[in-house]
Every structure is written in C-alpha cells, then in structure tokens.
Design an enzyme around this catalytic site. Structure first.
Site, PDB file in Angstrom:
ATOM      1  N   ARG A 108       4.417   3.303 -11.498  1.00 34.83           N
ATOM      2  CA  ARG A 108       5.452   2.323 -11.129  1.00 34.83           C
ATOM      3  C   ARG A 108       4.954   0.895 -11.400  1.00 34.83           C
ATOM      4  NH1 ARG A 108       7.757   3.793  -5.372  1.00 34.83           N
ATOM      5  NH2 ARG A 108       9.303   2.260  -6.051  1.00 34.83           N
ATOM      6  N   ASN A 164       1.307   7.434   5.511  1.00 31.77           N
ATOM      7  CA  ASN A 164       1.987   6.749   4.403  1.00 31.77           C
ATOM      8  C   ASN A 164       2.223   5.308   4.850  1.00 31.77           C
ATOM      9  OD1 ASN A 164       3.589   5.704   2.416  1.00 31.77           O
ATOM     10  ND2 ASN A 164       4.896   7.514   2.220  1.00 31.77           N
ATOM     11  N   ALA A 199       4.822  -0.108   1.895  1.00 32.90           N
ATOM     12  CA  ALA A 199       4.439  -1.299   1.121  1.00 32.90           C
ATOM     13  C   ALA A 199       3.211  -2.014   1.702  1.00 32.90           C
ATOM     14  CB  ALA A 199       5.622  -2.253   1.021  1.00 32.90           C
ATOM     15  N   ASP A 259      -8.966  -2.691   7.666  1.00 29.41           N
ATOM     16  CA  ASP A 259      -9.954  -2.986   8.719  1.00 29.41           C
ATOM     17  C   ASP A 259      -9.780  -2.066   9.925  1.00 29.41           C
ATOM     18  OD1 ASP A 259     -11.018  -4.977   7.167  1.00 29.41           O
ATOM     19  OD2 ASP A 259     -10.164  -6.639   8.319  1.00 29.41           O
ATOM     20  N   HIS A 287       1.384   9.096  -0.656  1.00 29.17           N
ATOM     21  CA  HIS A 287       2.546   8.408  -1.230  1.00 29.17           C
ATOM     22  C   HIS A 287       3.457   9.446  -1.852  1.00 29.17           C
ATOM     23  CE1 HIS A 287       0.841   4.576  -0.376  1.00 29.17           C
ATOM     24  NE2 HIS A 287      -0.307   5.009  -0.858  1.00 29.17           N
ATOM     25  N   ILE A 288       4.732   9.316  -1.549  1.00 25.63           N
ATOM     26  CA  ILE A 288       5.740  10.259  -2.048  1.00 25.63           C
ATOM     27  C   ILE A 288       5.850  10.130  -3.569  1.00 25.63           C
ATOM     28  CG2 ILE A 288       8.210  10.815  -1.970  1.00 25.63           C
ATOM     29  CD1 ILE A 288       8.121   9.540   0.945  1.00 25.63           C
ATOM     30  N   SER A 289       5.953   8.895  -4.026  1.00 23.87           N
ATOM     31  CA  SER A 289       6.091   8.630  -5.463  1.00 23.87           C
ATOM     32  C   SER A 289       4.708   8.463  -6.094  1.00 23.87           C
ATOM     33  CB  SER A 289       6.912   7.354  -5.679  1.00 23.87           C
ATOM     34  OG  SER A 289       6.250   6.238  -5.105  1.00 23.87           O
ATOM     35  N   ARG A 338      18.608   6.073   1.089  1.00 23.38           N
ATOM     36  CA  ARG A 338      18.743   5.133  -0.036  1.00 23.38           C
ATOM     37  C   ARG A 338      17.763   5.545  -1.132  1.00 23.38           C
ATOM     38  NH1 ARG A 338      19.409   0.692   3.706  1.00 23.38           N
ATOM     39  NH2 ARG A 338      21.270   1.326   4.821  1.00 23.38           N
ATOM     40  N   TYR A 375      12.830   8.524  -4.138  1.00 20.17           N
ATOM     41  CA  TYR A 375      12.181   9.175  -2.987  1.00 20.17           C
ATOM     42  C   TYR A 375      12.832  10.505  -2.572  1.00 20.17           C
ATOM     43  CZ  TYR A 375      10.091   4.534  -2.599  1.00 20.17           C
ATOM     44  OH  TYR A 375       9.429   3.361  -2.858  1.00 20.17           O
ATOM     45  N   HIS A 399      -0.178  -2.084  -0.199  1.00 17.66           N
ATOM     46  CA  HIS A 399      -0.523  -3.031  -1.260  1.00 17.66           C
ATOM     47  C   HIS A 399      -0.806  -4.438  -0.736  1.00 17.66           C
ATOM     48  CE1 HIS A 399       1.249   0.368  -3.245  1.00 17.66           C
ATOM     49  NE2 HIS A 399       2.447   0.083  -2.780  1.00 17.66           N
ATOM     50  N   PRO A 425       6.456   0.910   6.945  1.00 15.21           N
ATOM     51  CA  PRO A 425       7.729   0.215   6.819  1.00 15.21           C
ATOM     52  C   PRO A 425       8.709   0.853   5.844  1.00 15.21           C
ATOM     53  CG  PRO A 425       5.967  -1.030   5.766  1.00 15.21           C
ATOM     54  CD  PRO A 425       5.321   0.073   6.555  1.00 15.21           C
ATOM     55  N   ASN A 426       9.949   0.883   6.278  1.00 14.07           N
ATOM     56  CA  ASN A 426      11.116   1.343   5.509  1.00 14.07           C
ATOM     57  C   ASN A 426      11.163   2.849   5.300  1.00 14.07           C
ATOM     58  OD1 ASN A 426      12.269  -1.287   5.073  1.00 14.07           O
ATOM     59  ND2 ASN A 426      10.562  -1.670   3.664  1.00 14.07           N
ATOM     60  N   GLU A 428      -4.345   9.287   3.054  1.00 17.43           N
ATOM     61  CA  GLU A 428      -3.269   8.400   2.578  1.00 17.43           C
ATOM     62  C   GLU A 428      -2.335   9.223   1.691  1.00 17.43           C
ATOM     63  OE1 GLU A 428      -4.859   5.199   0.227  1.00 17.43           O
ATOM     64  OE2 GLU A 428      -2.870   4.471  -0.376  1.00 17.43           O
ATOM     65  N   ARG A 439       2.043  -2.011  -7.315  1.00 21.14           N
ATOM     66  CA  ARG A 439       1.836  -0.809  -6.483  1.00 21.14           C
ATOM     67  C   ARG A 439       0.555  -0.062  -6.868  1.00 21.14           C
ATOM     68  NH1 ARG A 439       6.884  -0.232  -3.838  1.00 21.14           N
ATOM     69  NH2 ARG A 439       8.574  -1.027  -5.132  1.00 21.14           N
TER      70      ARG A 439
HETATM   71  O1  CA2 Z   1       5.742   6.400  -2.588  1.00 23.71           O
HETATM   72  C1  CA2 Z   1       5.540   6.077  -1.414  1.00 23.71           C
HETATM   73  O2  CA2 Z   1       5.441   6.890  -0.502  1.00 23.71           O
HETATM   74  C2  CA2 Z   1       5.460   4.599  -1.026  1.00 23.71           C
HETATM   75  O3  CA2 Z   1       4.471   4.476  -0.012  1.00 23.71           O
HETATM   76  C3  CA2 Z   1       6.816   4.221  -0.501  1.00 23.71           C
HETATM   77  C4  CA2 Z   1       6.925   2.737  -0.168  1.00 23.71           C
HETATM   78  C5  CA2 Z   1       6.481   1.884  -1.364  1.00 23.71           C
HETATM   79  O4  CA2 Z   1       6.505   0.514  -1.006  1.00 23.71           O
HETATM   80  C6  CA2 Z   1       5.094   2.268  -1.827  1.00 23.71           C
HETATM   81  O5  CA2 Z   1       4.757   1.477  -2.951  1.00 23.71           O
HETATM   82  C7  CA2 Z   1       5.045   3.725  -2.201  1.00 23.71           C
HETATM   83  C8  CA2 Z   1       8.372   2.394   0.174  1.00 23.71           C
HETATM   84  C9  CA2 Z   1       8.883   3.140   1.345  1.00 23.71           C
HETATM   85  C10 CA2 Z   1      10.306   2.771   1.556  1.00 23.71           C
HETATM   86  O6  CA2 Z   1      11.088   3.879   1.273  1.00 23.71           O
HETATM   87  C11 CA2 Z   1      12.402   3.680   1.049  1.00 23.71           C
HETATM   88  C12 CA2 Z   1      13.157   4.831   1.086  1.00 23.71           C
HETATM   89  C13 CA2 Z   1      14.493   4.729   0.848  1.00 23.71           C
HETATM   90  C14 CA2 Z   1      15.080   3.487   0.569  1.00 23.71           C
HETATM   91  C15 CA2 Z   1      14.311   2.362   0.520  1.00 23.71           C
HETATM   92  C16 CA2 Z   1      12.961   2.457   0.772  1.00 23.71           C
END
Ligand code: CA2
Length: 152
Positions: free
Chosen positions: A113, A79, A82, A92, A106-108, A18, A23, A85, A10-11, A104, A117
């Site tokens: 954080r 990836n 959210a 499963d 994660h970019i960040s 954004r 990110y 978490h 998602p997202n 798995e 998370r």
């Molecule tokens: O660091 C990551 O890759 C995350 O999986 C990114 C998720 C976040 O919920 C995880 O805790 C860590 C969020 C992805 C949404 O990315 C956005 C990018 C631009 C603007 C808003 C959200």
C-alpha cells in the site's frame, strides 16, 4: 486459565462497515466472536478491547504487562491501526512492560500500500508479525502466540 488480550486500535470499529475492498465485510464483532471460538480451542480466556484513543491502548498494554509478570496472561494480539505508523508511545509501552509477548497483526498487506504504511513503530517491539491474511490473520496471530508460549 491464563488470559490473552485481543487489542484493536483506531477506526477498527468500522471494520466491515466501510472500505470492504480493502478490509473485507467482516465486522469487528464477527472477528471478536471468531477469536472467542479460537480461544476456547486454545484454552485461554480472551479479553477483546478496541479503542480510538492511544492512551487507552497504552493502559491496556500496561495492565497485561502486570498480568504477564504475575503468570496470569500469555500475551497480546494487537492491530494498532494507523498508530502503527505514528506512535513512539505504543512502541515505548510494549518495550516498557518488558517481556509481554505482543503479536502485531495487519489485515491488509501494508507493504503493498502507500509508502507511509511501510514503517511500523510497533514491529521492533513485537514478538511476531502477521500481515496481509485478511481477518484470518487474527487467528494465525493467536496460534503463533500460543506456540511461542509453549516454546517458553
Ligand atoms: O491492515 C490493517 O489492519 C491496518 O492496521 C488497518 C488500519 C491502517 O491504518 C493500517 O495502515 C493497516 C486502518 C484501520 C481502519 O479500518 C477501517 C475499516 C473500515 C473503514 C475505514 C477504516
């Protein structure tokens, strides 16, 4: 040629559009193009899929579980956004397909954080984890998946 799945949750379709401070400015289309280049080098056919729907992600994991069992896929780079978490269902699904290697990513650096998370439902089911390398982490995850495959 065996298949590899690049799965984004998602997202992640908002990547680069954004929150660039968190990110970066690379879009999901850029990431997918970069990973397609890497796939050519690694000798796999890459399928890229992003969804904001948990069930659609689960269906893809099931599809690749079947392909892996049939010897037609090497695994998945995932990836989960959210859902990392929150989702027992994704945990499963990976456990349920029994054997599909999932890396798995994660970019960040999620551990630097907010505390919500810090926990991942996906990690105990993952074959490996890449965290905090920015979008380059997708390439590291692909590389790692291939090395695991070569190890047998
Ligand atoms: O660091 C990551 O890759 C995350 O999986 C990114 C998720 C976040 O919920 C995880 O805790 C860590 C969020 C992805 C949404 O990315 C956005 C990018 C631009 C603007 C808003 C959200």
């Amino acid at each position: 040629m065996k298949k590899m799945l690049l799965l984004n949750g998602p997202n992640l379709n908002l990547l680069g559009l954004r929150e660039p401070e968190q990110y970066g400015r690379t879009t999901l289309a850029d990431v997918e193009a970069m990973c397609q280049d890497a796939a050519k080098r690694l000798g796999v056919e890459l399928e890229c899929f992003q969804s904001n729907w948990e069930g659609a992600l689960i269906d893809k994991i099931h599809d690749y579980g079947r392909l892996f069992k049939a010897g037609q896929a090497v695994g998945a780079v995932f990836n989960p956004g959210a859902f990392t978490h929150t989702s027992v269902a994704l945990h499963d699904a990976i456990k349920g397909v029994d054997g599909l290697p999932v890396i798995e990513i994660h970019i960040s650096n999620v551990h630097a954080r907010e505390s919500f998370r810090h926990h991942s439902y996906v990690s105990p089911a993952a074959a490996g984890i890449v965290v905090g390398f920015g979008v380059q982490g997708y390439l590291l995850a692909m590389e790692g998946l291939m090395r695991k495959q070569a190890q047998g």
